[in-house]
Design a protein around this motif. Structure first.
Motif, PDB file in Angstrom:
ATOM      1  N   GLU A  96       4.018  -0.796  -1.333  1.00 47.51           N
ATOM      2  CA  GLU A  96       3.541  -1.945  -2.103  1.00 47.51           C
ATOM      3  C   GLU A  96       2.243  -2.539  -1.560  1.00 47.51           C
ATOM      4  N   LEU A  97       1.949  -2.294  -0.300  1.00 52.22           N
ATOM      5  CA  LEU A  97       0.817  -2.953   0.358  1.00 52.22           C
ATOM      6  C   LEU A  97      -0.511  -2.808  -0.382  1.00 52.22           C
ATOM      7  N   PRO A  98      -0.939  -1.605  -0.780  1.00 50.50           N
ATOM      8  CA  PRO A  98      -2.228  -1.521  -1.485  1.00 50.50           C
ATOM      9  C   PRO A  98      -2.256  -2.386  -2.752  1.00 50.50           C
ATOM     10  N   GLY A  99      -1.212  -2.315  -3.569  1.00 47.68           N
ATOM     11  CA  GLY A  99      -1.157  -3.104  -4.796  1.00 47.68           C
ATOM     12  C   GLY A  99      -1.125  -4.598  -4.525  1.00 47.68           C
ATOM     13  N   ASP A 100      -0.384  -4.999  -3.495  1.00 46.75           N
ATOM     14  CA  ASP A 100      -0.325  -6.415  -3.131  1.00 46.75           C
ATOM     15  C   ASP A 100      -1.693  -6.939  -2.696  1.00 46.75           C
ATOM     16  N   CYS A 101      -2.540  -6.034  -2.245  1.00 45.15           N
ATOM     17  CA  CYS A 101      -3.892  -6.415  -1.816  1.00 45.15           C
ATOM     18  C   CYS A 101      -4.933  -6.123  -2.895  1.00 45.15           C
ATOM     19  N   GLY A 102      -4.476  -5.794  -4.111  1.00 38.92           N
ATOM     20  CA  GLY A 102      -5.384  -5.613  -5.234  1.00 38.92           C
ATOM     21  C   GLY A 102      -6.042  -4.248  -5.321  1.00 38.92           C
ATOM     22  N   LEU A 103      -5.465  -3.247  -4.670  1.00 37.99           N
ATOM     23  CA  LEU A 103      -6.026  -1.898  -4.698  1.00 37.99           C
ATOM     24  C   LEU A 103      -5.060  -0.936  -5.377  1.00 37.99           C
ATOM     25  N   SER A 104      -5.602   0.118  -5.928  1.00 38.07           N
ATOM     26  CA  SER A 104      -4.788   1.142  -6.562  1.00 38.07           C
ATOM     27  C   SER A 104      -5.068   2.482  -5.887  1.00 38.07           C
ATOM     28  N   LEU A 105      -4.022   3.086  -5.321  1.00 41.43           N
ATOM     29  CA  LEU A 105      -4.150   4.397  -4.707  1.00 41.43           C
ATOM     30  C   LEU A 105      -3.460   5.428  -5.590  1.00 41.43           C
ATOM     31  N   SER A 106      -3.927   6.648  -5.537  1.00 39.19           N
ATOM     32  CA  SER A 106      -3.332   7.705  -6.351  1.00 39.19           C
ATOM     33  C   SER A 106      -2.162   8.382  -5.627  1.00 39.19           C
ATOM     34  N   TYR A 107      -1.783   7.879  -4.479  1.00 41.32           N
ATOM     35  CA  TYR A 107      -0.681   8.458  -3.706  1.00 41.32           C
ATOM     36  C   TYR A 107       0.018   7.357  -2.920  1.00 41.32           C
ATOM     37  N   ASN A 108       1.238   7.635  -2.476  1.00 38.89           N
ATOM     38  CA  ASN A 108       1.990   6.727  -1.616  1.00 38.89           C
ATOM     39  C   ASN A 108       2.119   7.347  -0.243  1.00 38.89           C
ATOM     40  N   ILE A 109       1.947   6.533   0.787  1.00 37.50           N
ATOM     41  CA  ILE A 109       2.149   7.017   2.142  1.00 37.50           C
ATOM     42  C   ILE A 109       3.654   7.039   2.406  1.00 37.50           C
ATOM     43  N   THR A 110       4.161   8.203   2.698  1.00 38.15           N
ATOM     44  CA  THR A 110       5.566   8.379   3.040  1.00 38.15           C
ATOM     45  C   THR A 110       5.631   9.248   4.295  1.00 38.15           C
TER      46      THR A 110
END
Length: 119
Positions: A96-110
């Motif tokens: 959730e961190l990127p979205g909560d900071c207003g950014l959109s990533l094409s992948y999730n860090i897992t």
């Protein structure tokens, strides 16, 4: 001089790592420094990144801006993947961190992401 196939493999691996390191401008210490204000959120001790510290989203945005090439994004991914395990991050918070900071990533860090596939 006799060379073994395992010796050749080691030489090739060292050469590949040297080339990869030369291409990426982002170090793991840079990644960790940018994200250190996010630890309370990532460890589930704060409900939102901004509640833990406004510097968290500033660091996320700085890291996003710095990772402007494919090698940098892959190096960042590798650092985040390793750090994820070390800081005992909550998976949902990390995603959730990127979205909560207003950014959109094409992948999730897992923990099992293949960083080589990041464009």
């Amino acid at each position: 001089m006799k060379t073994t196939s395992s010796g050749i493999a080691v030489v090739l691996l060292v050469a590949m790592l040297a080339v990869h390191s030369a291409l990426a401008d982002i170090s793991c210490s840079d990644v960790l420094n940018d994200l250190s204000p996010c630890l309370p959120f990532l460890q589930g001790k704060a409900a939102k990144p901004s509640e833990s510290n406004n510097q968290c989203c500033d660091g996320v945005r700085a890291l996003y801006a710095a990772a402007d090439t494919r090698p940098d994004r892959q190096a960042t991914c590798r650092c985040l993947k390793a750090a994820y395990v070390q800081v005992h991050a909550v998976l949902s918070a990390a995603q959730e961190l990127p979205g909560d900071c207003g950014l959109s990533l094409s992948y999730n860090i897992t923990p099992d992401i293949d960083c080589d596939k990041i464009e």
